[in-house]
Design a protein around this motif. Sequence first.
Motif, mmCIF file in Angstrom:
data_model
loop_
_atom_site.group_PDB
_atom_site.id
_atom_site.type_symbol
_atom_site.label_atom_id
_atom_site.label_comp_id
_atom_site.label_asym_id
_atom_site.label_seq_id
_atom_site.Cartn_x
_atom_site.Cartn_y
_atom_site.Cartn_z
ATOM 1 N N VAL A 1 7.544 6.414 -5.498
ATOM 2 C CA VAL A 1 7.236 6.974 -4.186
ATOM 3 C C VAL A 1 8.498 6.828 -3.342
ATOM 4 N N LEU A 2 9.018 7.952 -2.851
ATOM 5 C CA LEU A 2 10.205 7.904 -2.002
ATOM 6 C C LEU A 2 9.808 7.494 -0.593
ATOM 7 N N VAL A 3 10.525 6.509 -0.055
ATOM 8 C CA VAL A 3 10.248 5.973 1.281
ATOM 9 C C VAL A 3 11.563 5.808 2.025
ATOM 10 N N ALA A 4 11.501 5.788 3.346
ATOM 11 C CA ALA A 4 12.708 5.606 4.149
ATOM 12 C C ALA A 4 13.124 4.140 4.207
ATOM 13 N N ASP A 5 12.147 3.242 4.208
ATOM 14 C CA ASP A 5 12.420 1.811 4.342
ATOM 15 C C ASP A 5 11.473 1.048 3.422
ATOM 16 N N VAL A 6 12.029 0.368 2.441
ATOM 17 C CA VAL A 6 11.211 -0.318 1.440
ATOM 18 C C VAL A 6 10.359 -1.413 2.068
ATOM 19 N N ASP A 7 10.916 -2.178 2.998
ATOM 20 C CA ASP A 7 10.141 -3.257 3.617
ATOM 21 C C ASP A 7 8.975 -2.712 4.433
#
Length: 131
Positions: free
Chosen positions: A10-16
């Motif tokens: 899943v592509l996300v802008a911020d992993v945290d």
Amino acid sequence: MLTDVTHATVLVADVDEALEFYTEKFGFEKRANEEFAPGMRWVTVAPEGGRTELALKAPTEDFFGDEAAKLRERIGQGTVTVLATDDCRETVATLEGNGVTVTNAPEEVPWGVSAMVEDCYGNPYNLVEER
């Protein structure tokens, strides 16, 4: 021969931020959170007891090189991932209470009850309670 699907990215802008969303809003468990090189992490989540893990990946230049910018444009544009639930209506009510965006309310369909929700970046999930 192929026997199972173990991970989906899943592509996300911020992993945290994504890790917090998936564990706190969706109620998934964290399976991995490992740094394997400077600026590169392997972070996975899954429903409790579930086999398939979602790998949360922020498209950084460190990992993706020249493809990173193109991949960042695809955040929130993921293909629909289907999540099984025992009670679609109850699950949607819980997720709504957790602040999850519901894009299609639960409805009867030929195969059971179905609803659509999004993660914090707009990636779509189809919740399905099978008959």
